[in-house]
Scaffold this motif. Structure first.
Motif, mmCIF file in Angstrom:
data_model
loop_
_atom_site.group_PDB
_atom_site.id
_atom_site.type_symbol
_atom_site.label_atom_id
_atom_site.label_comp_id
_atom_site.label_asym_id
_atom_site.label_seq_id
_atom_site.Cartn_x
_atom_site.Cartn_y
_atom_site.Cartn_z
ATOM 1 N N SER A 15 38.880 -15.798 19.010
ATOM 2 C CA SER A 15 39.480 -15.868 20.343
ATOM 3 C C SER A 15 38.858 -14.844 21.293
ATOM 4 C CB SER A 15 40.992 -15.641 20.254
ATOM 5 O OG SER A 15 41.573 -16.651 19.473
ATOM 6 N N ARG A 16 38.581 -13.647 20.770
ATOM 7 C CA ARG A 16 37.938 -12.637 21.614
ATOM 8 C C ARG A 16 36.563 -13.116 22.058
ATOM 9 N NH1 ARG A 16 38.831 -8.253 17.442
ATOM 10 N NH2 ARG A 16 41.076 -7.955 17.570
ATOM 11 N N LYS A 17 35.868 -13.765 21.148
ATOM 12 C CA LYS A 17 34.531 -14.249 21.465
ATOM 13 C C LYS A 17 34.574 -15.279 22.599
ATOM 14 C CE LYS A 17 30.756 -14.251 18.253
ATOM 15 N NZ LYS A 17 30.333 -14.618 16.917
ATOM 16 N N VAL A 18 35.534 -16.186 22.520
ATOM 17 C CA VAL A 18 35.660 -17.228 23.548
ATOM 18 C C VAL A 18 35.911 -16.581 24.907
ATOM 19 C CG1 VAL A 18 37.146 -19.108 24.367
ATOM 20 C CG2 VAL A 18 36.473 -19.013 21.956
ATOM 21 N N LEU A 19 36.897 -15.676 24.961
ATOM 22 C CA LEU A 19 37.261 -15.093 26.249
ATOM 23 C C LEU A 19 36.182 -14.156 26.775
ATOM 24 C CD1 LEU A 19 41.106 -14.480 25.896
ATOM 25 C CD2 LEU A 19 39.920 -16.327 27.071
ATOM 26 N N THR A 20 35.519 -13.420 25.890
ATOM 27 C CA THR A 20 34.429 -12.545 26.320
ATOM 28 C C THR A 20 33.320 -13.385 26.933
ATOM 29 O OG1 THR A 20 34.973 -11.094 24.490
ATOM 30 C CG2 THR A 20 32.855 -10.713 25.545
ATOM 31 N N SER A 21 33.009 -14.501 26.294
ATOM 32 C CA SER A 21 31.976 -15.390 26.784
ATOM 33 C C SER A 21 32.342 -15.936 28.172
ATOM 34 C CB SER A 21 31.792 -16.530 25.757
ATOM 35 O OG SER A 21 31.145 -17.646 26.280
ATOM 36 N N ALA A 22 33.598 -16.331 28.367
ATOM 37 C CA ALA A 22 34.041 -16.854 29.669
ATOM 38 C C ALA A 22 33.980 -15.764 30.738
ATOM 39 C CB ALA A 22 35.466 -17.406 29.558
ATOM 40 N N LYS A 23 34.394 -14.561 30.353
ATOM 41 C CA LYS A 23 34.418 -13.452 31.317
ATOM 42 C C LYS A 23 33.002 -13.070 31.747
ATOM 43 C CE LYS A 23 36.670 -9.116 32.289
ATOM 44 N NZ LYS A 23 37.558 -8.049 31.825
ATOM 45 N N LEU A 60 41.297 -12.297 29.472
ATOM 46 C CA LEU A 60 41.479 -13.096 30.692
ATOM 47 C C LEU A 60 42.841 -13.788 30.607
ATOM 48 C CD1 LEU A 60 38.100 -15.050 31.153
ATOM 49 C CD2 LEU A 60 38.940 -13.197 32.604
ATOM 50 N N PRO A 61 43.447 -14.105 31.755
ATOM 51 C CA PRO A 61 44.666 -14.916 31.708
ATOM 52 C C PRO A 61 44.339 -16.338 31.234
ATOM 53 C CG PRO A 61 44.242 -14.113 33.961
ATOM 54 C CD PRO A 61 43.059 -13.738 33.127
ATOM 55 N N VAL A 62 45.251 -16.926 30.455
ATOM 56 C CA VAL A 62 45.049 -18.284 29.931
ATOM 57 C C VAL A 62 46.245 -19.137 30.325
ATOM 58 C CG1 VAL A 62 44.558 -19.646 27.865
ATOM 59 C CG2 VAL A 62 43.881 -17.243 27.936
ATOM 60 N N LYS A 63 45.980 -20.314 30.866
ATOM 61 C CA LYS A 63 47.081 -21.197 31.297
ATOM 62 C C LYS A 63 46.815 -22.616 30.829
ATOM 63 C CE LYS A 63 48.085 -18.682 35.561
ATOM 64 N NZ LYS A 63 47.118 -18.399 36.617
ATOM 65 N N TYR A 64 47.865 -23.430 30.915
ATOM 66 C CA TYR A 64 47.666 -24.862 30.695
ATOM 67 C C TYR A 64 47.040 -25.460 31.945
ATOM 68 C CZ TYR A 64 50.626 -24.435 26.605
ATOM 69 O OH TYR A 64 51.140 -24.080 25.387
ATOM 70 N N PHE A 65 46.168 -26.441 31.744
ATOM 71 C CA PHE A 65 45.503 -27.056 32.907
ATOM 72 C C PHE A 65 46.514 -27.695 33.861
ATOM 73 C CE2 PHE A 65 45.529 -31.713 32.218
ATOM 74 C CZ PHE A 65 46.065 -31.764 30.947
ATOM 75 N N THR A 66 47.652 -28.132 33.321
ATOM 76 C CA THR A 66 48.659 -28.779 34.167
ATOM 77 C C THR A 66 49.359 -27.765 35.072
ATOM 78 O OG1 THR A 66 50.187 -28.557 32.328
ATOM 79 C CG2 THR A 66 49.126 -30.699 32.602
ATOM 80 N N GLU A 67 49.350 -26.482 34.679
ATOM 81 C CA GLU A 67 49.956 -25.465 35.534
ATOM 82 C C GLU A 67 49.126 -25.289 36.807
ATOM 83 O OE1 GLU A 67 52.149 -22.148 33.196
ATOM 84 O OE2 GLU A 67 50.340 -22.572 32.030
ATOM 85 N N LEU A 68 47.797 -25.362 36.647
ATOM 86 C CA LEU A 68 46.935 -25.269 37.823
ATOM 87 C C LEU A 68 47.041 -26.526 38.674
ATOM 88 C CD1 LEU A 68 45.825 -22.733 36.497
ATOM 89 C CD2 LEU A 68 43.555 -23.430 37.233
ATOM 90 N N LEU A 69 47.202 -27.656 38.009
ATOM 91 C CA LEU A 69 47.360 -28.911 38.754
ATOM 92 C C LEU A 69 48.630 -28.853 39.594
ATOM 93 C CD1 LEU A 69 46.460 -31.833 39.384
ATOM 94 C CD2 LEU A 69 47.599 -32.567 37.282
ATOM 95 N N ALA A 70 49.717 -28.361 38.989
ATOM 96 C CA ALA A 70 50.984 -28.255 39.719
ATOM 97 C C ALA A 70 50.838 -27.308 40.910
ATOM 98 C CB ALA A 70 52.088 -27.774 38.784
ATOM 99 N N GLN A 107 45.773 -16.093 24.044
ATOM 100 C CA GLN A 107 46.650 -15.093 24.661
ATOM 101 C C GLN A 107 46.990 -13.959 23.710
ATOM 102 O OE1 GLN A 107 50.098 -17.202 26.208
ATOM 103 N NE2 GLN A 107 49.207 -17.286 28.253
ATOM 104 N N VAL A 108 47.421 -14.315 22.518
ATOM 105 C CA VAL A 108 47.950 -13.285 21.616
ATOM 106 C C VAL A 108 46.834 -12.618 20.806
ATOM 107 C CG1 VAL A 108 49.504 -12.905 19.644
ATOM 108 C CG2 VAL A 108 50.216 -14.369 21.533
ATOM 109 N N ASN A 109 45.842 -13.402 20.410
ATOM 110 C CA ASN A 109 44.763 -12.827 19.606
ATOM 111 C C ASN A 109 43.554 -12.436 20.450
ATOM 112 O OD1 ASN A 109 45.986 -12.983 17.025
ATOM 113 N ND2 ASN A 109 45.626 -15.184 17.003
ATOM 114 N N GLY A 110 43.595 -12.755 21.726
ATOM 115 C CA GLY A 110 42.416 -12.553 22.576
ATOM 116 C C GLY A 110 42.442 -11.280 23.402
#
Ligand code: SF4
Ligand code: SF4
Ligand code: SF4
Ligand code: SF4
Lengths: 259, 128
Positions: free
Chosen positions: A208-216, A242-252, A235-238
């Motif tokens: 998870s850290r790798k994914v978020l580090t790569s995105a950042k 970075l903040p992580v949300k569901y795509f539908t939250e951004l859609l809303a 969120q918990v292991n990362g």
């Protein structure tokens, strides 16, 4: 337009935001999500063992219900989507599994994979259309957003047929439609570490850290996902990289609908 | 059961044809759990092909595979290494008393955010 919808157990509990925002947005976009009756948890992981039948019956029941209620089954959780879509393929293409599942279920007519399984993102793209979403946006997301696909939407691509498994674009197109700037980064389709925390707590942390580090590193200000387990791991292991949300939250947010 | 029967059963349960493997190693090259696997994905395929199933059934890698399907996606020969891993794990946990997780393992890892999906997945993968 009405469409049969399979929410899954996590969307009724820890991932309520995903379910609630998805329904509100669908209504705003002219799609009515009709929750199917008496659904059961799909089991969250598709069993590859060729003799597994009982573990697939929940998916078959949901698929058969949808067959008689519009012919399409809408999914939202990536895991439900993976299990239901792969089971549907078995019912279509694997005579042995199809025979044994029907032999047990004794449905009025045998189920043979007739239902079309549709993920919410596919519904946005192919039923509503990203152009129409763009027109409905009232609060454009003026941020740099990283799409996190994970594994379950994409693989195995032969069955999932969701997008290019190595270079997917559907979530990036979605981000553009809601007025954001998509950030592509190499780990967006790499696994977050899944369920192994029960056996090896370190592995999901590293992944998870790798994914978020790569995105950042590529400039993302936040990351979006369609999977409650991805969200949890990131969120918990990362480490809150970075903040992580569901795509539908951004859609809303973009459509200006509030839960 | 004879060893031949046990090998046959693993092949049947995996549903994949390990003889198609050309030993390119792409599956292991893409595996996100590679470092944690005492037997690598390509070795699952070749060892089943060679009938070395006692080593497979005793390995630790079955608990670290993430079922991410990256190995399946990348295999140029249409082999499914993840399905071999799962066939081995299924064979192990289907034995009486051999479940991979126990109810007592759960409370220490549960926090207020843990999704049902994680526990359901782990129970499905590690227990019968
Ligand atoms: S995948 Fe998840 S949320 Fe979906 S029904 Fe199954 S366990 Fe529950
Ligand atoms: S990234 Fe993790 S939770 Fe998400 S799909 Fe892959 S294994 Fe599942
Ligand atoms: S499914 Fe398992 S073996 Fe295959 S790449 Fe993923 S973690 Fe590695
Ligand atoms: S990728 Fe396929 S062909 Fe290559 S080693 Fe792995 S299983 Fe064999």
């Amino acid at each position: 337009m009405k469409i049969s919808y399979y929410p899954g157990c996590t969307l009724k509990t820890k991932a309520k935001e995903l379910d609630v925002t998805a329904r509100l947005c669908a209504t705003a976009l002219g799609v009515e999500m009709e929750e199917i009756e008496n659904w059961q948890c799909c089991g969250a992981v598709y069993p590859t063992g060729t003799d597994e039948i009982a573990t697939k019956l929940s998916a078959v029941r949901a698929l058969d219900y949808a067959k008689h209620h519009g012919g399409k089954l809408l999914t939202l959780c990536s895991a439900c989507h993976n299990v239901i879509k792969r089971t549907n393929e078995d019912m279509k293409a694997d005579g042995d599994i199809c025979f044994r599942a029907n032999n047990y279920l004794k449905l009025d007519a045998p189920y043979k994979g007739e239902t079309e399984v549709l993920h919410y993102l596919e519904m946005l793209k192919n039923v509503v259309g990203f152009d129409n979403i763009k027109k409905a946006v009232v609060n454009p997301i003026n941020r740099k957003v990283g799409a996190y696909y994970g594994c379950l939407l994409l693989r195995p691509s032969g069955v999932m047929a969701f997008d290019n498994p190595e270079n997917p674009t559907i979530i990036e197109d979605f981000i553009k439609a809601i007025g954001g700037t998509p950030v592509t980064y190499p780990f967006r389709n790499e696994c977050c570490g899944a369920y192994v925390s029960l056996k090896n707590a370190e592995l999901p942390k590293q992944k998870s850290r790798k994914v978020l580090t790569s995105a950042k590193e590529k400039g993302a200000e936040e990351v979006i996902t369609a999977c409650p387990l991805c969200l949890y791991n990131l969120q918990v292991n990362g480490d809150n990289i970075l903040p992580v949300k569901y795509f539908t939250e951004l859609l809303a947010e973009a459509l200006g609908v509030k839960a | 059961m004879t060893k031949t029967e046990r090998i046959e059963n693993l092949n049947r349960l995996s549903g994949t044809d390990v003889r198609k493997c050309m030993k390119c190693g792409k599956c292991s090259g893409r595996c996100p759990a590679f470092k944690e696997m005492d037997i690598k994905p390509h070795q699952f395929v070749s060892m089943l092909g060679q009938g070395k199933i006692d080593e497979l059934l005793a390995c630790n890698a079955i608990w670290n595979c993430l079922s991410c399907m990256a190995c399946v996606e990348r295999c140029p020969r249409g082999v499914a290494p993840a399905a071999v891993v799962e066939a081995v794990r299924d064979t192990v946990v289907r034995a009486q008393g051999a479940n991979g997780i126990k109810a007592e393992d759960i409370p220490p890892i549960v926090d207020e955010y843990i999704p049902q999906q994680l526990l359901v997945s782990a129970y499905r993968k590690y227990n019968k």
